[in-house]
Scaffold this active site. Structure first.
Site, PDB file in Angstrom:
ATOM      1  N   CYS A   1     -13.997  15.461 -35.549  1.00  0.00           N
ATOM      2  CA  CYS A   1     -14.465  14.333 -36.359  1.00  0.00           C
ATOM      3  C   CYS A   1     -14.597  13.080 -35.505  1.00  0.00           C
ATOM      4  CB  CYS A   1     -13.501  14.088 -37.521  1.00  0.00           C
ATOM      5  SG  CYS A   1     -13.976  12.686 -38.543  1.00  0.00           S
TER       6      CYS A   1
ATOM      7  N   CYS B   1     -13.537   9.840 -37.205  1.00  0.00           N
ATOM      8  CA  CYS B   1     -12.074   9.642 -37.300  1.00  0.00           C
ATOM      9  C   CYS B   1     -11.484   9.254 -35.945  1.00  0.00           C
ATOM     10  CB  CYS B   1     -11.358  10.917 -37.738  1.00  0.00           C
ATOM     11  SG  CYS B   1     -12.168  11.872 -39.006  1.00  0.00           S
ATOM     12  N   ASP B   2     -11.904   9.931 -34.897  1.00  0.00           N
ATOM     13  CA  ASP B   2     -11.173   9.840 -33.631  1.00  0.00           C
ATOM     14  C   ASP B   2     -11.940   9.184 -32.479  1.00  0.00           C
ATOM     15  OD1 ASP B   2      -9.006  11.136 -34.789  1.00  0.00           O
ATOM     16  OD2 ASP B   2      -9.839  13.115 -34.396  1.00  0.00           O
TER      17      ASP B   2
END
Ligand code: NDP
Length: 307
Positions: free
Chosen positions: A134, A137-138
């Site tokens: 992701c 997200c990261d």
């Protein structure tokens, strides 16, 4: 029972909070991965209300506590079979993995989706240590660093362009000599001179003991192997919705995502609602999952008032 919720990600727990506050006495079955996909993420920096970020497992634990505070019963168990009633107002039957039968007037499906991985042992070892599925997200953790992304679909391009705004360089590894992504999406790549596309390339090994230090890649046309130094590896080769037990019962698209009514979470079965990634292949964010979880509980409450 009034309401059973299957799956314990942000969609499931948000549905539980709303259903419990509406006195529906919901019971949530967590599934095999209590807390869902977020429990495999380290820092969550994009969920509203956490100005300093929160780690995934903590956030899911807090959602669980919030749901329990209003009386939700949390069962750490797995629903392995369902038998949905076709009647409006009918009672649905669900079976746990031990064969116990549970009956409920409404069911909220929030079983989520699972990111596909390449299946390399070195990749598995480094999930959370630089391997991620992701970018949204990261990606931030790799600010001004060199990263790579695997995949040639719309997701891979969308995530590559997202990463290109944060990272120094993004190497895209596409196993064929062409993209699967739409032309419109491919055109977006022209706006970035720090994205390098390597067609006909596959990953042989992720290098690094506890954090990613590079990848060994192979050109599948001439079998040439080389090493790419990177600190983050993003896998964007698709997701699989967790819908096996609903096949043939609940209407799905060709990829297995549950089809919901355009403006609600209703499925084609009376009293069965779907929320979160199991019915959303485009947004797939914790906050959008939570939003549809709220909708599903409100839809279930309205349905119970009507039947
Ligand atoms: P897709 O299934 O469309 O693409 C997966 C990509 O990963 C393909 O290029 C595939 O290669 C590659 N791949 C699969 N397995 C491997 C492997 N083992 N090793 C290397 N590469 C691999 O998935 P997406 O997540 O990209 O998209 C899912 C759906 O969501 C699509 O319908 C897409 O259009 C939609 N979507 C739309 C967006 C938008 O419009 N904004 C944004 C994101 C997704 P190959 O082609 O060789 O099979």
């Amino acid at each position: 029972m009034n309401t059973i919720i299957i799956g314990s990600g942000p969609a499931g727990y948000t549905a539980a909070i709303y259903a419990a506050r509406a006195d529906l006495n919901p019971v949530i079955y967590t599934g095999l991965e209590p807390g869902g996909q977020l429990t495999t993420t380290t820092e969550v920096d994009n969920f509203p209300g956490y100005p300093n970020g929160v780690d995934g497992p903590t956030m899911m634990n807090e959602l669980k506590e919030q749901a329990e505070r209003f009386g939700t019963k949390v069962k750490i168990d797995f629903i392995s079979k369902v038998d949905f009633s076709k009647e409006r107002g009918g009672v649905h039957k669900l079976y746990t993995q031990n064969g116990d039968e549970i009956r409920s007037k409404t069911v909220i499906i929030s079983t989520g989706a699972s990111a596909k991985y390449l299946g390399l042992p070195s990749e598995k070892r480094l999930i959370g240590g630089g391997v991620s599925a992701c970018a949204v997200c990261d990606g931030f953790f790799y600010k001004n660093q060199d990263v790579a992304i695997v995949g040639g679909g719309d997701t891979a391009i969308e995530e590559a362009t997202y990463l290109a705004k944060i990272c120094s360089k993004v190497s895209m590894l596409v196993r064929k000599d062409h993209f699967r992504a739409s032309k419109a999406m491919q055109n977006r790549l022209a706006n970035f001179d720090n994205i390098e596309v390597l067609f006909n390339h596959e990953i042989e090994e992720v290098i690094g003991e506890s954090v990613v230090e590079g990848i060994k890649i192979k050109n599948n046309l001439n079998s040439e192997v080389s090493v790419l130094k990177i600190t983050g590896l993003f896998i964007a080769i698709g997701h699989t919705p967790n819908t096996d037990i609903f096949k043939g019962l609940v209407e799905m698209d060709d990829s297995g995502y549950i089809i919901t009514d355009k403006t609600s979470t209703k499925t084609n079965i009376h009293g069965v609602f779907a929320a979160g990634d199991v019915q959303d292949k485009d947004y797939r964010q914790a906050v959008t999952a939570a939003g549809t979880g709220c909708m599903a509980a409100l839809d279930a409450e309205r349905y119970l008032q009507e039947v």
